[in-house]
Design a protein around this motif. Structure first.
Motif, PDB file in Angstrom:
ATOM      1  N   THR A   1       1.188  -1.220   0.152  1.00 54.32           N
ATOM      2  CA  THR A   1      -0.078   0.505  -0.208  1.00 54.32           C
ATOM      3  C   THR A   1       0.826   1.036  -0.101  1.00 54.32           C
ATOM      4  O   THR A   1       0.802   2.173  -0.764  1.00 54.32           O
ATOM      5  CB  THR A   1      -0.890   0.181   1.313  1.00 54.32           C
ATOM      6  OG1 THR A   1      -1.593  -1.110   1.496  1.00 54.32           O
ATOM      7  CG2 THR A   1      -1.886   1.633   1.292  1.00 54.32           C
ATOM      8  N   ALA A   2       1.829   1.243   0.585  1.00 55.31           N
ATOM      9  CA  ALA A   2       2.818   2.490   1.040  1.00 55.31           C
ATOM     10  C   ALA A   2       4.056   2.594  -0.477  1.00 55.31           C
ATOM     11  O   ALA A   2       3.570   3.641  -0.943  1.00 55.31           O
ATOM     12  CB  ALA A   2       3.979   2.417   1.750  1.00 55.31           C
ATOM     13  N   LEU A   3       4.069   1.165  -0.889  1.00 54.87           N
ATOM     14  CA  LEU A   3       4.755   1.785  -2.023  1.00 54.87           C
ATOM     15  C   LEU A   3       3.969   2.109  -3.272  1.00 54.87           C
ATOM     16  O   LEU A   3       4.388   2.817  -3.988  1.00 54.87           O
ATOM     17  CB  LEU A   3       5.339   0.030  -2.788  1.00 54.87           C
ATOM     18  CG  LEU A   3       6.459  -0.679  -1.999  1.00 54.87           C
ATOM     19  CD1 LEU A   3       6.660  -2.132  -2.407  1.00 54.87           C
ATOM     20  CD2 LEU A   3       7.856  -0.033  -2.073  1.00 54.87           C
TER      21      LEU A   3
ATOM     22  N   LYS B   1      -3.374  -1.103   8.523  1.00 58.00           N
ATOM     23  CA  LYS B   1      -2.205  -1.547   9.718  1.00 58.00           C
ATOM     24  C   LYS B   1      -0.957  -1.844   9.353  1.00 58.00           C
ATOM     25  O   LYS B   1      -0.267  -2.061   9.898  1.00 58.00           O
ATOM     26  CB  LYS B   1      -2.848  -3.647   9.037  1.00 58.00           C
ATOM     27  CG  LYS B   1      -4.252  -3.714  10.004  1.00 58.00           C
ATOM     28  CD  LYS B   1      -4.544  -5.282   9.212  1.00 58.00           C
ATOM     29  CE  LYS B   1      -6.122  -5.866  10.070  1.00 58.00           C
ATOM     30  NZ  LYS B   1      -6.884  -7.048   9.960  1.00 58.00           N
ATOM     31  N   ASP B   2      -1.085  -1.790   7.567  1.00 53.34           N
ATOM     32  CA  ASP B   2       1.063  -1.655   7.834  1.00 53.34           C
ATOM     33  C   ASP B   2       1.316  -0.273   8.160  1.00 53.34           C
ATOM     34  O   ASP B   2       2.687  -0.382   8.812  1.00 53.34           O
ATOM     35  CB  ASP B   2       1.321  -1.586   6.141  1.00 53.34           C
ATOM     36  CG  ASP B   2       1.192  -2.901   6.129  1.00 53.34           C
ATOM     37  OD1 ASP B   2       1.314  -4.182   6.230  1.00 53.34           O
ATOM     38  OD2 ASP B   2       1.280  -3.219   3.673  1.00 53.34           O
TER      39      ASP B   2
ATOM     40  N   ASN C   1       1.512  -6.993   5.820  1.00 62.45           N
ATOM     41  CA  ASN C   1       1.097  -8.018   4.452  1.00 62.45           C
ATOM     42  C   ASN C   1       0.237  -7.977   4.278  1.00 62.45           C
ATOM     43  O   ASN C   1      -0.754  -8.689   4.284  1.00 62.45           O
ATOM     44  CB  ASN C   1       1.718  -9.565   4.975  1.00 62.45           C
ATOM     45  CG  ASN C   1       0.672  -9.713   6.170  1.00 62.45           C
ATOM     46  OD1 ASN C   1       0.362  -9.108   7.112  1.00 62.45           O
ATOM     47  ND2 ASN C   1       1.538 -10.577   7.502  1.00 62.45           N
ATOM     48  N   SER C   2      -0.701  -6.597   4.310  1.00 67.13           N
ATOM     49  CA  SER C   2      -1.310  -6.352   5.116  1.00 67.13           C
ATOM     50  C   SER C   2      -2.645  -5.882   3.885  1.00 67.13           C
ATOM     51  O   SER C   2      -2.882  -4.390   4.570  1.00 67.13           O
ATOM     52  CB  SER C   2      -1.886  -6.231   6.076  1.00 67.13           C
ATOM     53  OG  SER C   2      -1.313  -5.132   6.409  1.00 67.13           O
ATOM     54  N   MET C   3      -2.220  -5.788   2.524  1.00 68.36           N
ATOM     55  CA  MET C   3      -2.092  -5.023   1.294  1.00 68.36           C
ATOM     56  C   MET C   3      -3.772  -4.705   1.490  1.00 68.36           C
ATOM     57  O   MET C   3      -4.603  -5.430   1.702  1.00 68.36           O
ATOM     58  CB  MET C   3      -2.172  -5.438  -0.457  1.00 68.36           C
ATOM     59  CG  MET C   3      -2.650  -4.776  -1.426  1.00 68.36           C
ATOM     60  SD  MET C   3      -2.705  -5.477  -2.656  1.00 68.36           S
ATOM     61  CE  MET C   3      -2.798  -4.141  -3.872  1.00 68.36           C
ATOM     62  N   TYR C   4      -4.306  -2.828   1.284  1.00 69.21           N
ATOM     63  CA  TYR C   4      -5.507  -2.227   1.189  1.00 69.21           C
ATOM     64  C   TYR C   4      -6.737  -3.399   2.694  1.00 69.21           C
ATOM     65  O   TYR C   4      -8.009  -2.885   2.512  1.00 69.21           O
ATOM     66  CB  TYR C   4      -6.399  -2.952  -0.045  1.00 69.21           C
ATOM     67  CG  TYR C   4      -5.640  -2.372  -1.583  1.00 69.21           C
ATOM     68  CD1 TYR C   4      -6.014  -3.840  -2.160  1.00 69.21           C
ATOM     69  CD2 TYR C   4      -5.727  -1.433  -1.003  1.00 69.21           C
ATOM     70  CE1 TYR C   4      -4.935  -3.277  -3.878  1.00 69.21           C
ATOM     71  CE2 TYR C   4      -4.704  -1.284  -2.651  1.00 69.21           C
ATOM     72  CZ  TYR C   4      -4.231  -2.049  -3.424  1.00 69.21           C
ATOM     73  OH  TYR C   4      -3.270  -1.491  -4.549  1.00 69.21           O
ATOM     74  N   GLN C   5      -5.909  -3.598   3.789  1.00 69.64           N
ATOM     75  CA  GLN C   5      -6.826  -4.229   4.737  1.00 69.64           C
ATOM     76  C   GLN C   5      -7.031  -2.494   5.701  1.00 69.64           C
ATOM     77  O   GLN C   5      -5.945  -2.134   6.063  1.00 69.64           O
ATOM     78  CB  GLN C   5      -6.271  -5.491   5.258  1.00 69.64           C
ATOM     79  CG  GLN C   5      -6.176  -6.848   4.758  1.00 69.64           C
ATOM     80  CD  GLN C   5      -5.272  -7.495   5.606  1.00 69.64           C
ATOM     81  OE1 GLN C   5      -5.368  -7.481   6.931  1.00 69.64           O
ATOM     82  NE2 GLN C   5      -5.278  -8.800   5.007  1.00 69.64           N
TER      83      GLN C   5
ATOM     84  N   LYS D   1      -7.529  -1.310   9.484  1.00 70.42           N
ATOM     85  CA  LYS D   1      -6.936  -1.188  10.978  1.00 70.42           C
ATOM     86  C   LYS D   1      -8.811  -1.979  11.297  1.00 70.42           C
ATOM     87  O   LYS D   1      -9.952  -1.006  11.658  1.00 70.42           O
ATOM     88  CB  LYS D   1      -6.137  -0.598  11.826  1.00 70.42           C
ATOM     89  CG  LYS D   1      -7.355   0.739  12.439  1.00 70.42           C
ATOM     90  CD  LYS D   1      -6.249   2.128  11.932  1.00 70.42           C
ATOM     91  CE  LYS D   1      -6.805   3.228  12.432  1.00 70.42           C
ATOM     92  NZ  LYS D   1      -8.135   3.246  13.386  1.00 70.42           N
ATOM     93  N   ASN D   2      -8.400  -2.602  12.942  1.00 68.77           N
ATOM     94  CA  ASN D   2      -9.928  -2.570  13.501  1.00 68.77           C
ATOM     95  C   ASN D   2      -9.968  -1.821  14.881  1.00 68.77           C
ATOM     96  O   ASN D   2      -9.099  -1.351  14.790  1.00 68.77           O
ATOM     97  CB  ASN D   2      -9.770  -4.649  14.104  1.00 68.77           C
ATOM     98  CG  ASN D   2      -9.220  -5.111  12.307  1.00 68.77           C
ATOM     99  OD1 ASN D   2     -10.334  -5.666  12.038  1.00 68.77           O
ATOM    100  ND2 ASN D   2      -8.690  -6.636  13.330  1.00 68.77           N
TER     101      ASN D   2
END
Length: 259
Positions: free
Chosen positions: A199-201, A234-235, A252-256, A258-259
């Motif tokens: 996501t950051a990349l 999350k990242d 490892n949380s592309m596009y997820q 945060k809870n």
């Protein structure tokens, strides 16, 4: 197959595979490359893409045999080369691993990538003027953006080739690697990138590209809003917590969200 694909960890390697044509880019190769990369681009398991050729030829250019007999109407109605714009919309970071010749369309393909890593044998050029035409896959635009008007004019109007040292000096090449174990070193470099937050990349790539399309004031606002938005991932939490806890981050949380 005109393009060979391999995935190593989070890195996809796309190798141009037309040795008899010096990896020239015909329409079939273009569609094969781009259609497959579009799928990899959507995969959370892919963090970086590497485009490469053979040891002696990255890509000698567009396929002249395919173009030579066409007239204006055919080129215009087909929007010949138009599909390359899809390549430029790939979100995943793309590295051009250039060994040997990258001429014409090959140089343009390398410039469409985000980073150009070259071997000591790499040679670049836009020789279209010698064929009575101009670059057609963005060469006049991207080369000017990368190296400035005067140098782009000199290279395109003369059609001369440049060695890798000059290419690095003028800002066309990002980094030069020894020819020995060239692709191995490129893959190692790509793996380092691919292990960061995808996501950051993607956000970094989008922000940098945006800088080419807008004013400094608008670009800074765009960057800041993207920066803010990453605090809902999350990242971001993983990266900052890992820093505070003095450990390596596990992204490892592309596009997820945060809870």
């Amino acid at each position: 197959m005109n393009v060979l694909f391999e995935q190593i960890d989070r890195v996809v390697i796309a190798k141009l595979n037309r040795p008899s044509a010096l990896n020239a880019l015909n329409s079939e190769t273009m569609y094969e490359l781009i259609s497959k990369l579009k799928k990899y681009d959507q995969s959370p398991s892919v963090g970086c893409i590497v485009i490469t050729g053979s040891e002696n030829v990255f890509c000698a250019g567009a396929d002249i045999k395919e173009m030579a007999s066409k007239n204006f109407s055919q080129m215009f109605e087909e929007d010949y080369f138009g599909y390359w714009e899809v390549f430029s919309k790939i979100k995943t970071p793309v590295i051009a691993a250039v060994s040997g010749y990258a001429l014409g369309g090959g140089c343009e393909l390398a410039m469409m990538c985000d980073i150009i890593l070259a071997s000591e044998t790499a040679v670049f050029g836009q020789p279209e003027i010698k064929l009575g035409v101009i670059p057609g896959i963005g060469g006049t635009q991207r080369l000017t953006s990368l190296v400035g008007k005067s140098k782009a004019m000199e290279l395109i109007l003369s059609g001369r080739n440049i060695e890798v040292e000059e290419a690095e000096k003028i800002g066309l090449v990002s980094k030069i690697f020894p020819q020995t174990n060239f692709l191995t070193n490129v893959i190692k470099y790509a793996k380092d990138l691919a292990n960061y937050s995808k996501t950051a990349l993607i956000a970094s790539k989008e922000s940098i590209n945006q800088s080419l399309e807008c004013s400094l004031k608008d670009g800074i606002v765009f960057e800041r809003r993207i920066f803010h938005s990453l605090f809902n991932t999350k990242d971001q939490k993983e990266g900052m917590n890992a820093f505070l806890e003095k450990r390596s981050a596990n992204f490892n949380s592309m596009y997820q969200l945060k809870n």
